[in-house]
Design a protein around this motif. Sequence first.
Motif, mmCIF file in Angstrom:
data_model
loop_
_atom_site.group_PDB
_atom_site.id
_atom_site.type_symbol
_atom_site.label_atom_id
_atom_site.label_comp_id
_atom_site.label_asym_id
_atom_site.label_seq_id
_atom_site.Cartn_x
_atom_site.Cartn_y
_atom_site.Cartn_z
ATOM 1 N N ASP B 139 -33.054 64.970 -24.562
ATOM 2 C CA ASP B 139 -34.038 65.753 -23.811
ATOM 3 C C ASP B 139 -35.445 65.271 -24.122
ATOM 4 O O ASP B 139 -36.283 65.130 -23.227
ATOM 5 C CB ASP B 139 -33.930 67.242 -24.182
ATOM 6 N N GLN B 159 -23.755 64.338 -16.307
ATOM 7 C CA GLN B 159 -25.033 65.028 -16.078
ATOM 8 C C GLN B 159 -26.191 64.214 -16.663
ATOM 9 O O GLN B 159 -27.261 64.123 -16.046
ATOM 10 C CB GLN B 159 -24.985 66.422 -16.726
ATOM 11 N N ASP B 163 -29.403 62.808 -14.668
ATOM 12 C CA ASP B 163 -30.783 63.086 -15.080
ATOM 13 C C ASP B 163 -31.566 61.795 -15.277
ATOM 14 O O ASP B 163 -32.724 61.680 -14.870
ATOM 15 C CB ASP B 163 -30.803 63.891 -16.396
#
Lengths: 386, 386
Positions: B139, B159, B163
């Motif tokens: 992140d 995912q 992203d």
Amino acid sequence: MKTPVCEMLGIEYPIFAFSHCRDVVAAVSKAGGLGVLGVARLTPEKLETELNWIEKEIGDRPYGVDAQIPAKLYGDEAGGLTLAELEARIPEGHRKFANDLLSKYGVPELPPGLSPDSGRNYADSREAFSRDKELALLDVALQHRIKLIASALGAPPPQLVEDAHRKGIRVAGLVGAKKHVMRHLDAGVDIIIAQSYEAAGHTGDIGGMVLVPEIVDAVAPVPVLAAGGIATGRQFAAALALGAQGAWTGSVWLTTEEAETHPILKEKLLRATSSDTVRSRAESGKPARVLRTAWTEEWDTNPASPGTLPSPLQWLLSADAYDRIERAAYSSEGARQLMGYGAGQVVGLMNQVKPVQQVIFEMVDEYLSVAQRFADVFTENGGSDR
Amino acid sequence: MKTPVCEMLGIEYPIFAFSHCRDVVAAVSKAGGLGVLGVARLTPEKLETELNWIEKEIGDRPYGVDAQIPAKLYGDEAGGLTLAELEARIPEGHRKFANDLLSKYGVPELPPGLSPDSGRNYADSREAFSRDKELALLDVALQHRIKLIASALGAPPPQLVEDAHRKGIRVAGLVGAKKHVMRHLDAGVDIIIAQSYEAAGHTGDIGGMVLVPEIVDAVAPVPVLAAGGIATGRQFAAALALGAQGAWTGSVWLTTEEAETHPILKEKLLRATSSDTVRSRAESGKPARVLRTAWTEEWDTNPASPGTLPSPLQWLLSADAYDRIERAAYSSEGARQLMGYGAGQVVGLMNQVKPVQQVIFEMVDEYLSVAQRFADVFTENGGSDR
């Protein structure tokens, strides 16, 4: 791709092909490489026949032989042992484990009184690890028009190198680690073969990407051949990029049209992936890369296994078993599970039966396309060489 | 040597450099390669600091991060375990064996109350095998100007790939065998890294000469980088010859001037030969290539060893030990014997401290001389290209 070893040996391409099969040896030499016959499993008489056949087949083209001359031998401390004495040293428990394995997998005994010349490929190989026998084989080879003697399992005796050189024959020594290099150079070898972890047979544990440049630097200006993981032109090119002057190949020939590989074994090799080999002592008693089979698994991982014996004792058990397995493999699924052979990780790229000549020509053509790709860096296309 | 991945990532040379050290990452990107920071041993806060530093250092040049995202985790069957729960699963006998080893080799306990930020390189790494922590690190990375995320230890979560792609970031997946390829392709990776037996860290057992072309053929037209055994231009050229579009390197940076490698460890790496590494579970609990040390030998071969624990339990013991060893190594010969690190077989070719830029430029120059040698086959010198 011509390198000094091509001139040294009078060959078109620096592609060396080890094989136990005379047809492969001849076909490689006829296609511009150097065929090298493995002699360890023959008798001197049969070797004489094979070499005469090869020479008739290839005319003036060069070829060579490969001998296993062990630096250290089991029984040396006792002044050397005869085959019968070696047999006597095999513990009963090991013999029983081997026999029970064959029974468990449904492999019958050989028919009684079967002659060694009647469908027993391994009968003559039971003395394969004898130094005297190996030197007797080399005596035969030295009377022929060979251009190269390769020495596996240790540095060649200096006398052999001298005899070879007097006849204009070059000598190559196989090494698996840098620390073995000096013994070979001291013995006077002309070529070093850097045999990597990927290779079939008695290998060390250093991968080719590291071993080859390391050995090249250690022995310069002595030429180095790369052995291990070479079956295609990309791999041949990689070997030359690493600084080798040529490729020493073996496994790739087992699935050629000319190879007298047992038909069931050929099928197993064609199906095998790069993960289907193992470095095991189950075949010869020394670590050697072979197909992973029920034979290697049972010796190596069965809790009831007595463990493998030192070489050549283990080989005596394997050779007997292999003759039984080869005979039974046509009809017995168990025999097929036990059936194995020396094979490098490159077996994963051997998926099609081809003539020897096609293998050589494809290696050369693929090498040339890599060379073209590399050459583009110097032209206007240099910005995008793929 | 420009290949499509150069354009894909905006780099001059397809040389990828994995390092835990931000200075190395920055220096590689500044020299024309792609520096890739290993994030697994950091906290999200520290990663933020490192990435800001790198970006300030390299300006607009591209760089990347490498994360360990284990496909399967110890404790998954229990719905995931906290660090304290993992600690509780370490058997007393294993803890005692580790502590006794440190005593036997004269490594004292850490000073009481030592903060994790005071000379404890491994304190933050104790959660390195946590999936949640790894995703928290990513992140942070996704908020930065990274161009590449590499995923080790399994295919990345779809995912994450989505992203990354939304931000124009490419994703690479490390594989050690052909059978792992599909999971990565299904997850949508842009690049496959074929990590061979020779490599440092969590490796499989297929040598690079075989693995690289096998993976190239299996994933075409997806680009492949070769990892394992690459520290010089000859090896870089061999990787490209095998069909890779670039080289993924790691070990070679440990002995560069810029690397914050512990000084005693740097000495050990410079002295080590290609035979001084081992694939062992003693460090992380999974097979990983590391320097062979008293730590690996005692866990792997001491008859009193309780055997290694599954990952990440073994890593918790190692990380604690490594912090004590690093602190003691300046004064304790025993600590020096225990001291180790992930290192590939190519460590045998790393014999001199060099600046990062010199390593890159030498790789490029040596590649070019191989290319010139290959190009000569098409000119009048074609008959003798060495």
